[in-house]
Design an enzyme around this catalytic site. Structure first.
Site, short mmCIF file in Angstrom:
data_model
loop_
_atom_site.label_atom_id
_atom_site.label_comp_id
_atom_site.label_asym_id
_atom_site.label_seq_id
_atom_site.Cartn_x
_atom_site.Cartn_y
_atom_site.Cartn_z
CE1 TYR A 202 -3.71 2.53 1.04
CE2 TYR A 202 -2.10 3.29 2.67
CZ TYR A 202 -3.29 3.46 1.98
OH TYR A 202 -4.06 4.59 2.22
CE LYS A 206 -3.21 4.97 -1.40
NZ LYS A 206 -4.32 5.74 -1.98
#
Ligand code: NAP
Length: 321
Positions: A202, A206
């Site tokens: 993740y 990002k």
């Protein structure tokens, strides 16, 4: 001056800045009438069924924009559309169904948007996932990378011409403060090697979102399209409680509301000032650094690897941007 010193200090403490404490202190410094009418403008928001996406859609509708909600589930999408309609000033929001984990579905969404709307002023890439295990999409792409990075890239490249025709236009990508913890990891963008960690995957995606926002910004600078990335702090959303239940339990009293988390997303889509600055990474209506920790920087070659991988997965070189 005092305001920016306090703001910087909040940022460095992380907990102070990301929580509702940071929002409460900073928002006192903002001019009360900084959000102009969006009447006559159209804003598309992905992941609009809940959390920050729904709050963003409501925010745009409140300002009078025509809102296009992108959702993968018809029932949840219709529920969100009905909610947003309550805020709209007579302009009916529109629902578009699309599973962003499918390249074909994203391509079809772009075609429907181009065929069905006469203009598009703002596109917000908000939908995001943090799966616990490594999973591949129908296209064979690791799910976190597919939804958080490849889908926004494909949607952007397909909608650039339409955004340019509606200029000045804006693209906003909702990243995360979690990206500060990780570099790009360009040698393994889809986490094929080593033991998979959802939070690491993740954070890398990002980071990739912020890098791509900067790259799109420089390509689209002369086409009247401002590109920004934003981190919302920590907001109490279904996504946060599902992906990080222990963190959610621990921090709950300090979490922002979805509306507070969405504030800067709406501001980036609507206000005059951010429209004059492309390529920024924003939080609570201020530009923020993109690197805080050693070892998280990326080289020009890493950035190029990311761009070319996104191009390869979405139909080859982007020629016209
Ligand atoms: N909440 C926070 O504190 C926080 C902090 C930093 C960054 N963010 C970022 O903010 C964004 C919004 O997150 P949130 O916290 O508001 O979570 P959320 O409530 O779970 O919202 C995520 C949205 O993405 C949609 N989505 C997920 N996979 C999709 C797919 N394959 N196709 C279409 N839509 C899909 C979800 O749709 P369904 O309803 O169908 O699941 C939902 O509408 C994310 O990018 C997240 O990384 C949030």
């Amino acid at each position: 001056m005092l305001g920016s010193l306090l703001d910087d200090a909040l940022d460095r403490t992380v907990v102070g800045g990301y929580t509702n404490v940071g929002y409460a202190l900073r928002s006192q410094l903002w001019p009360p009438d900084d959000l102009p009418s969006m009447a006559g403008r159209t804003a598309l928001v992905t992941g609009a069924t809940s959390g920050l996406g729904l709050a963003t859609a409501e925010g745009f509708a409140r300002l009078g924009a025509r809102v296009v909600l992108v959702a993968r589930d018809a029932e949840r999408g219709e529920r969100a559309r009905a909610r947003v309609a309550e805020y709209g000033r007579g302009v009916q929001p529109q629902l578009e169904l699309c599973d962003l984990a499918s390249l074909r579905a994203v391509g079809e969404l772009a075609e429907r948007v181009k065929a069905g709307l006469d203009r598009l002023d703002v596109a917000v890439h908000n939908a995001g996932v943090l799966p616990p295990a490594r999973e591949l999409t129908v296209d064979g792409i690791e799910l976190t990378f597919a939804v958080n990075v490849v889908a926004p890239f494909l949607l952007t490249r397909r909608l650039v011409d339409m955004l340019q025709r509606s200029r000045p236009a804006r693209i906003v990508t909702v990243s995360s403060g979690g990206m500060y913890a990780r570099g790009l990891h360009a040698s393994d963008l889809q986490f094929a090697a080593g033991e998979f960690s959802g939070t690491t995957a993740y954070a890398r995606t990002k980071r990739a979102q912020v890098v791509l926002a900067e790259m799109w910004a420089s390509r689209l600078r002369d086409r009247g399209i401002v590109v920004s990335a934003v981190h919302p702090g920590w907001a109490d959303t279904p996504g946060l409680s599902a992906a990080l239940p222990a963190f959610h339990r621990l921090t709950r009293p300090l979490l922002r509301t979805a509306e507070q988390g969405a504030d800067t997303i709406v501001w980036l889509g609507a206000a005059a000032r951010p429209g004059r600055e492309t390529g920024g990474f924003w939080h609570d209506r201020r530009r923020r650094p993109t690197h805080l920790l050693p070892g998280t920087g990326e080289s020009a070659a890493d950035r190029q690897t990311l761009w070319q991988e996104c191009e390869r997965l979405t139909g080859g070189p982007v020629r016209d941007a």
